[in-house]
Scaffold this motif. Structure first.
Motif, PDB file in Angstrom:
ATOM      1  N   THR A  25       0.778  -1.204   0.057  1.00  0.00           N
ATOM      2  CA  THR A  25      -0.083  -0.084  -0.121  1.00  0.00           C
ATOM      3  C   THR A  25       0.782   1.254  -0.013  1.00  0.00           C
ATOM      4  O   THR A  25       1.953   1.196   0.386  1.00  0.00           O
ATOM      5  CB  THR A  25      -0.941   0.193   1.197  1.00  0.00           C
ATOM      6  N   THR A  26       0.181   2.302  -0.258  1.00  0.00           N
ATOM      7  CA  THR A  26       1.004   3.508  -0.263  1.00  0.00           C
ATOM      8  C   THR A  26       0.876   4.247   1.215  1.00  0.00           C
ATOM      9  O   THR A  26       1.595   5.165   1.297  1.00  0.00           O
ATOM     10  CB  THR A  26       0.366   4.592  -1.447  1.00  0.00           C
ATOM     11  N   ARG A  27       0.233   3.745   1.888  1.00  0.00           N
ATOM     12  CA  ARG A  27      -0.233   4.597   3.095  1.00  0.00           C
ATOM     13  C   ARG A  27       0.502   3.937   4.245  1.00  0.00           C
ATOM     14  O   ARG A  27       0.679   2.557   4.225  1.00  0.00           O
ATOM     15  CB  ARG A  27      -1.573   4.590   3.397  1.00  0.00           C
ATOM     16  N   LYS A  28       1.410   4.501   4.937  1.00  0.00           N
ATOM     17  CA  LYS A  28       2.098   3.988   6.072  1.00  0.00           C
ATOM     18  C   LYS A  28       1.178   3.662   7.418  1.00  0.00           C
ATOM     19  O   LYS A  28       0.316   4.398   7.716  1.00  0.00           O
ATOM     20  CB  LYS A  28       3.139   4.871   6.609  1.00  0.00           C
ATOM     21  N   SER A  29       1.193   2.556   8.045  1.00  0.00           N
ATOM     22  CA  SER A  29       0.434   2.379   9.088  1.00  0.00           C
ATOM     23  C   SER A  29       1.168   3.184  10.411  1.00  0.00           C
ATOM     24  O   SER A  29       2.392   3.455  10.488  1.00  0.00           O
ATOM     25  CB  SER A  29       0.630   0.807   9.531  1.00  0.00           C
TER      26      SER A  29
END
Length: 58
Positions: free
Chosen positions: A51-55
């Motif tokens: 994914t492009t979003r960091k957790s």
């Protein structure tokens, strides 16, 4: 194209196959070691998603 994991019960050989979904739905692939198709079973393998979003960790 997905990579599927299989196991041949005849020769006890695990293997992977790069197949389209249509190919996978038609029949099991041939074992690369003993060339059998009747004793091949699909194995469940973990999925990996990028994914492009960091957790966020709190």
């Amino acid at each position: 194209m997905p990579i599927y994991e299989f196991f041949c019960r005849k020769c006890q050989e695990p293997f992977t196959a790069l197949m389209t979904i249509q190919e996978h739905d038609k029949q099991a692939p041939e074992c690369p070691r003993c060339h059998d198709t009747k004793e091949v079973e699909k194995r469940i393998s973990p999925a990996h998603a990028v994914t492009t979003r960091k957790s966020l960790t709190y």
